[in-house]
Design a protein around this motif. Structure first.
Motif, PDB file in Angstrom:
ATOM      1  N   HIS A   1       0.825  -1.213   0.000  1.00  0.00           N
ATOM      2  CA  HIS A   1       0.000   0.000   0.000  1.00  0.00           C
ATOM      3  C   HIS A   1       0.862   1.267   0.000  1.00  0.00           C
ATOM      4  CE1 HIS A   1      -3.502  -2.472   0.525  1.00  0.00           C
ATOM      5  NE2 HIS A   1      -3.019  -3.000   1.639  1.00  0.00           N
ATOM      6  N   ASP A   2       2.157   1.104  -0.318  1.00  0.00           N
ATOM      7  CA  ASP A   2       3.088   2.235  -0.333  1.00  0.00           C
ATOM      8  C   ASP A   2       3.182   2.767  -1.775  1.00  0.00           C
ATOM      9  OD1 ASP A   2       5.419   3.873  -0.509  1.00  0.00           O
ATOM     10  OD2 ASP A   2       6.168   2.954   1.335  1.00  0.00           O
ATOM     11  N   PRO A   3       2.635   3.952  -2.050  1.00  0.00           N
ATOM     12  CA  PRO A   3       2.635   4.472  -3.429  1.00  0.00           C
ATOM     13  C   PRO A   3       4.033   4.632  -4.017  1.00  0.00           C
ATOM     14  CG  PRO A   3       1.138   5.751  -2.047  1.00  0.00           C
ATOM     15  CD  PRO A   3       1.928   4.873  -1.134  1.00  0.00           C
ATOM     16  N   LEU A   4       4.990   5.056  -3.178  1.00  0.00           N
ATOM     17  CA  LEU A   4       6.340   5.278  -3.698  1.00  0.00           C
ATOM     18  C   LEU A   4       6.985   3.985  -4.163  1.00  0.00           C
ATOM     19  CD1 LEU A   4       8.036   7.979  -1.428  1.00  0.00           C
ATOM     20  CD2 LEU A   4       7.454   8.129  -3.845  1.00  0.00           C
ATOM     21  N   ILE A   5       6.847   2.942  -3.396  1.00  0.00           N
ATOM     22  CA  ILE A   5       7.456   1.675  -3.769  1.00  0.00           C
ATOM     23  C   ILE A   5       6.781   1.119  -5.015  1.00  0.00           C
ATOM     24  CG2 ILE A   5       7.877  -0.700  -3.047  1.00  0.00           C
ATOM     25  CD1 ILE A   5       9.667   1.379  -1.712  1.00  0.00           C
ATOM     26  N   ALA A   6       5.456   1.223  -5.086  1.00  0.00           N
ATOM     27  CA  ALA A   6       4.746   0.754  -6.283  1.00  0.00           C
ATOM     28  C   ALA A   6       5.202   1.532  -7.519  1.00  0.00           C
ATOM     29  CB  ALA A   6       3.243   0.896  -6.083  1.00  0.00           C
TER      30      ALA A   6
ATOM     31  N   ALA B   1       0.087   2.547  -7.933  1.00  0.00           N
ATOM     32  CA  ALA B   1       0.626   3.581  -7.039  1.00  0.00           C
ATOM     33  C   ALA B   1      -0.354   4.733  -6.891  1.00  0.00           C
ATOM     34  CB  ALA B   1       1.957   4.082  -7.578  1.00  0.00           C
ATOM     35  N   GLU B   2      -0.965   5.159  -7.996  1.00  0.00           N
ATOM     36  CA  GLU B   2      -1.944   6.241  -7.912  1.00  0.00           C
ATOM     37  C   GLU B   2      -3.178   5.809  -7.117  1.00  0.00           C
ATOM     38  OE1 GLU B   2      -2.875   8.551 -11.338  1.00  0.00           O
ATOM     39  OE2 GLU B   2      -0.901   8.272 -12.254  1.00  0.00           O
ATOM     40  N   ASP B   3      -3.593   4.553  -7.312  1.00  0.00           N
ATOM     41  CA  ASP B   3      -4.739   4.050  -6.546  1.00  0.00           C
ATOM     42  C   ASP B   3      -4.440   4.031  -5.049  1.00  0.00           C
ATOM     43  OD1 ASP B   3      -6.170   3.705  -8.861  1.00  0.00           O
ATOM     44  OD2 ASP B   3      -5.767   1.550  -9.021  1.00  0.00           O
ATOM     45  N   ALA B   4      -3.225   3.604  -4.705  1.00  0.00           N
ATOM     46  CA  ALA B   4      -2.844   3.542  -3.288  1.00  0.00           C
ATOM     47  C   ALA B   4      -2.809   4.939  -2.678  1.00  0.00           C
ATOM     48  CB  ALA B   4      -1.482   2.869  -3.146  1.00  0.00           C
ATOM     49  N   ALA B   5      -2.297   5.917  -3.436  1.00  0.00           N
ATOM     50  CA  ALA B   5      -2.251   7.288  -2.936  1.00  0.00           C
ATOM     51  C   ALA B   5      -3.659   7.843  -2.746  1.00  0.00           C
ATOM     52  CB  ALA B   5      -1.453   8.165  -3.885  1.00  0.00           C
ATOM     53  N   ALA B   6      -4.545   7.554  -3.683  1.00  0.00           N
ATOM     54  CA  ALA B   6      -5.914   8.064  -3.597  1.00  0.00           C
ATOM     55  C   ALA B   6      -6.698   7.420  -2.461  1.00  0.00           C
ATOM     56  CB  ALA B   6      -6.630   7.834  -4.923  1.00  0.00           C
ATOM     57  N   ALA B   7      -6.340   6.176  -2.131  1.00  0.00           N
ATOM     58  CA  ALA B   7      -7.081   5.448  -1.096  1.00  0.00           C
ATOM     59  C   ALA B   7      -6.774   5.944   0.305  1.00  0.00           C
ATOM     60  CB  ALA B   7      -6.779   3.952  -1.200  1.00  0.00           C
ATOM     61  N   ASP B   8      -5.660   6.616   0.461  1.00  0.00           N
ATOM     62  CA  ASP B   8      -5.256   7.084   1.791  1.00  0.00           C
ATOM     63  C   ASP B   8      -5.263   8.614   1.809  1.00  0.00           C
ATOM     64  OD1 ASP B   8      -4.204   7.620   4.250  1.00  0.00           O
ATOM     65  OD2 ASP B   8      -2.307   6.560   3.929  1.00  0.00           O
TER      66      ASP B   8
ATOM     67  N   ALA C   1      -4.334  10.544   3.907  1.00  0.00           N
ATOM     68  CA  ALA C   1      -3.158  11.101   4.585  1.00  0.00           C
ATOM     69  C   ALA C   1      -1.911  11.095   3.701  1.00  0.00           C
ATOM     70  CB  ALA C   1      -2.884  10.311   5.867  1.00  0.00           C
ATOM     71  N   THR C   2      -2.037  10.602   2.470  1.00  0.00           N
ATOM     72  CA  THR C   2      -0.864  10.568   1.591  1.00  0.00           C
ATOM     73  C   THR C   2      -0.347  11.986   1.345  1.00  0.00           C
ATOM     74  OG1 THR C   2      -1.714   8.612   0.449  1.00  0.00           O
ATOM     75  CG2 THR C   2       0.006   9.864  -0.665  1.00  0.00           C
ATOM     76  N   PRO C   3       0.925  12.258   1.632  1.00  0.00           N
ATOM     77  CA  PRO C   3       1.468  13.614   1.439  1.00  0.00           C
ATOM     78  C   PRO C   3       1.396  14.046  -0.030  1.00  0.00           C
ATOM     79  CG  PRO C   3       2.959  12.275   2.770  1.00  0.00           C
ATOM     80  CD  PRO C   3       1.940  11.337   2.210  1.00  0.00           C
ATOM     81  N   ALA C   4       1.206  15.335  -0.227  1.00  0.00           N
ATOM     82  CA  ALA C   4       1.100  15.869  -1.592  1.00  0.00           C
ATOM     83  C   ALA C   4       2.356  15.572  -2.399  1.00  0.00           C
ATOM     84  CB  ALA C   4       0.848  17.370  -1.536  1.00  0.00           C
ATOM     85  N   GLN C   5       3.529  15.645  -1.751  1.00  0.00           N
ATOM     86  CA  GLN C   5       4.766  15.406  -2.491  1.00  0.00           C
ATOM     87  C   GLN C   5       4.878  13.955  -2.955  1.00  0.00           C
ATOM     88  OE1 GLN C   5       4.612  16.636   0.515  1.00  0.00           O
ATOM     89  NE2 GLN C   5       5.841  15.448   1.972  1.00  0.00           N
ATOM     90  N   THR C   6       4.271  13.029  -2.216  1.00  0.00           N
ATOM     91  CA  THR C   6       4.269  11.634  -2.657  1.00  0.00           C
ATOM     92  C   THR C   6       3.409  11.480  -3.901  1.00  0.00           C
ATOM     93  OG1 THR C   6       4.619  10.803  -0.415  1.00  0.00           O
ATOM     94  CG2 THR C   6       3.656   9.280  -2.003  1.00  0.00           C
ATOM     95  N   VAL C   7       2.243  12.118  -3.897  1.00  0.00           N
ATOM     96  CA  VAL C   7       1.375  12.064  -5.081  1.00  0.00           C
ATOM     97  C   VAL C   7       2.088  12.666  -6.290  1.00  0.00           C
ATOM     98  CG1 VAL C   7      -0.832  12.790  -6.063  1.00  0.00           C
ATOM     99  CG2 VAL C   7      -0.680  12.181  -3.635  1.00  0.00           C
ATOM    100  N   ALA C   8       2.749  13.804  -6.082  1.00  0.00           N
ATOM    101  CA  ALA C   8       3.465  14.455  -7.186  1.00  0.00           C
ATOM    102  C   ALA C   8       4.597  13.578  -7.701  1.00  0.00           C
ATOM    103  CB  ALA C   8       4.001  15.809  -6.740  1.00  0.00           C
ATOM    104  N   ALA C   9       5.319  12.942  -6.774  1.00  0.00           N
ATOM    105  CA  ALA C   9       6.422  12.068  -7.180  1.00  0.00           C
ATOM    106  C   ALA C   9       5.914  10.900  -8.013  1.00  0.00           C
ATOM    107  CB  ALA C   9       7.157  11.551  -5.951  1.00  0.00           C
ATOM    108  N   VAL C  10       4.786  10.331  -7.613  1.00  0.00           N
ATOM    109  CA  VAL C  10       4.195   9.218  -8.361  1.00  0.00           C
ATOM    110  C   VAL C  10       3.785   9.690  -9.757  1.00  0.00           C
ATOM    111  CG1 VAL C  10       2.193   7.686  -8.492  1.00  0.00           C
ATOM    112  CG2 VAL C  10       3.456   7.913  -6.335  1.00  0.00           C
ATOM    113  N   LEU C  11       3.159  10.850  -9.854  1.00  0.00           N
ATOM    114  CA  LEU C  11       2.705  11.365 -11.139  1.00  0.00           C
ATOM    115  C   LEU C  11       3.879  11.642 -12.094  1.00  0.00           C
ATOM    116  CD1 LEU C  11      -0.073  13.804  -9.893  1.00  0.00           C
ATOM    117  CD2 LEU C  11      -0.442  11.769 -11.316  1.00  0.00           C
ATOM    118  N   VAL C  12       4.953  12.221 -11.554  1.00  0.00           N
ATOM    119  CA  VAL C  12       6.116  12.515 -12.402  1.00  0.00           C
ATOM    120  C   VAL C  12       6.748  11.223 -12.902  1.00  0.00           C
ATOM    121  CG1 VAL C  12       8.446  13.475 -12.406  1.00  0.00           C
ATOM    122  CG2 VAL C  12       6.584  14.761 -11.352  1.00  0.00           C
TER     123      VAL C  12
END
Length: 543
Positions: free
Chosen positions: A59-64, A89-96, A98-109
């Protein structure tokens, strides 16, 4: 050179934590370096993640996202293989929440990079736009940090702009990423510097292109990155530099480029470079086959890229070479110049027409380039100046010819480019060089002019242009008119028509009407205005 993390040391440290039975400590070591390790050692990264209990990382977006990133390494299946991980990874970020914005941005990039590598450039751009909105709203927090995300975003934006022919924007993004390279991993640094090298080559600064390409190669030394898609821009640039200088380029380097580019968005470029090399070696059939591969690859992209038009330009030259001049002319006529006229059909049209002796037509083809002036990309500007010099010399305007020829040689000496020399027939070039040697130049420029004179010495004399009446006779012949019909249409005798046709054959280097028509199509001489006024006398002067 920035101190990049050692993948083997990272793998050893993570393995030690796993051996001690502390998977969460292992994950804590892995997360900050996940993207860099995944790009450089995709198989090793996937093996480490595979040793972690699923509940620790699934469930870790960064690792996915890093798992998706790992499919861009040299030891992994490429193309769309890793895209499912980015979606997860995007699904995991959206499901939580509390996911930090920078994690979402890192996944998108990172997702944008994966989509780009799969040739889905439009979707990649959309992911970057989503990431930009998050960046604009403000970033802070744990690794990956705000600066790392911004720099990786700049790199992805720069490469996409390069593919799309937006050169000014590409340079700005790539220089930003390069200037902040301490926030990039080794793989991204290799690609960033290589993309700058390719951009410099496209714009015509061969010296800078070669320097940056070698810097990229040095960054990849000691790693597997030199065999990955990250190294392709630098590899392609070094081959293109050799070709620009008239060198063969190495077959083994061409094969290495094809292997590194396979199943990435760089694959059509590899085919384009290989096709250009075969063209330089005089192997038209091989060149056309490779250029067809490049064209198919570029057409699979969601958006048009500048590489497709470059491939079309090279294809046109080879079609003309094998006698399919009408196809070549159609290609040249429909292509439109891109930003800064980097991909400039005008100079190719002018070169084509000059080879056929149509001096006025060649001059008209250069008009748009000359209107752009110094804003023109360097390569095209130098080609346009040398061509204008050749046209002006042919028309007896030596003041204009001398100035343009001198400016072209000065520019070639400064940038290292030699491609403009191939735009002018050798017989014309030798006369331009001989005249230029009579003027004062710096030692470097004089040496280049002298080299040009020696290389073209003994070439057939300058092309003798067709006169107005000869061109009109040829136009009638192309429409299938008989000698008598041509004579009636032009108010001249049949014997005069035959005389004009003999002169046309001599000037075009052919012996029959059919050969003359094919040669005229190759040179673009079939593009004579149908409603041109017919001269009422036998004046054969002029062009």
């Amino acid at each position: 050179m920035p101190p990049f993390p050692d993948p083997k040391a990272i793998e050893a440290d993570v393995s030690a934590e796993l051996d001690r039975g502390d998977p969460r400590a292992a994950l804590a070591l892995l997360r900050p370096v996940a993207f860099g390790l995944a790009a450089e050692s995709g198989g090793g990264f996937r093996a480490l993640v595979g040793r972690l209990p699923a509940e620790v990382w699934e469930h870790d977006p960064l690792i996915a996202a890093a798992l998706g990133h790992s499919y861009r390494s040299s030891d992994a299946p490429r193309g769309a293989a890793g895209l499912a991980y980015f979606a997860a990874a995007e699904d995991a970020a959206a499901a939580d929440p509390a996911t930090p914005a920078q994690t979402v941005a890192a996944v998108l990039v990172s997702h944008a990079g994966g989509l780009r590598a799969a040739g889905r450039l439009g979707q990649a751009r959309a992911k970057l736009q989503q990431a930009q909105a998050i960046i604009d709203a403000g970033l802070d927090g744990p690794v990956p940090g705000a600066m790392e995300i911004r720099v990786r975003h700049a790199l992805e934006s720069g490469v996409l702009d390069l593919h799309g022919g937006r050169y000014a924007s590409a340079r700005g993004h790539l220089l930003t990423a390069h200037g902040l390279a301490t926030y990039l991993g080794r793989a991204e640094s290799v690609e960033c510097v290589g993309a700058l090298a390719l951009l410099d080559f496209v714009l015509g600064d061969i010296v800078a292109a070669e320097r940056s390409a070698r810097e990229s190669r040095e960054l990849a030394a000691g790693s597997t990155l030199g065999r990955s898609g990250y190294a392709v821009p630098a590899m392609a640039t070094l081959l293109l530099v050799d070709l620009d200088r008239g060198l063969d380029g190495a077959a083994e380097d061409e094969a290495a480029l094809a292997e590194a580019a396979a199943h990435t968005e760089w694959e059509p470029y590899a085919a384009l470079v290989a096709g250009t090399r075969q063209a330089m070696l005089g192997r038209a059939a091989e060149a056309l086959a490779l250029l067809a591969d490049a064209r198919r690859g570029f057409l699979e992209w969601e958006v048009a890229g500048f590489g497709r038009d470059v491939a079309e330009l090279v294809r046109a030259s080879q079609l003309a070479r094998v006698g399919r001049g009408d196809e070549a002319w159609e290609i040249l006529s429909r292509l439109r110049p891109g930003e800064l006229h980097v991909m400039c059909p005008g100079v190719h049209l002018a070169s084509h027409l000059l080879a056929g002796g149509d001096l006025h037509g060649a001059g008209r083809a250069l008009a748009a380039c000359e209107a752009l002036g110094e804003a023109h990309a360097v390569r095209g500007l130098l080609e346009a100046r040398l061509l204008r010099g050749a046209v002006a010399a042919g028309l007896g305007d030596h003041a204009t010819a001398d100035l343009n020829v001198d400016l072209a040689f000065i520019g070639m000496a400064r940038t290292g480019s030699r491609a403009p020399l191939r735009m002018v027939p050798a017989g014309v070039l030798v006369s331009l060089a001989e005249r230029a040697l009579q003027r004062e130049h710096s030692e470097e420029v004089h040496r280049l002019i002298e080299q040009t004179r020696r290389a073209t010495d003994g070439a057939p004399s300058a092309i003798e242009p067709l006169s107005v009446r000869e061109r009109l006779v040829l136009a009638e012949a192309q429409r299938g008119a008989t000698v008598s019909a041509i004579a009636a249409a032009m108010y001249i005798s049949p014997n005069t028509v035959k005389t004009h046709l003999r002169r046309v054959y001599r000037k075009l280097g052919v012996t029959t009407r059919e050969e003359a028509i094919r040669r005229a199509r190759t040179l673009g001489l079939h593009e004579i205005t149908r409603d041109s006024p017919v001269p009422r006398n036998d004046d054969t002067r002029g062009t």
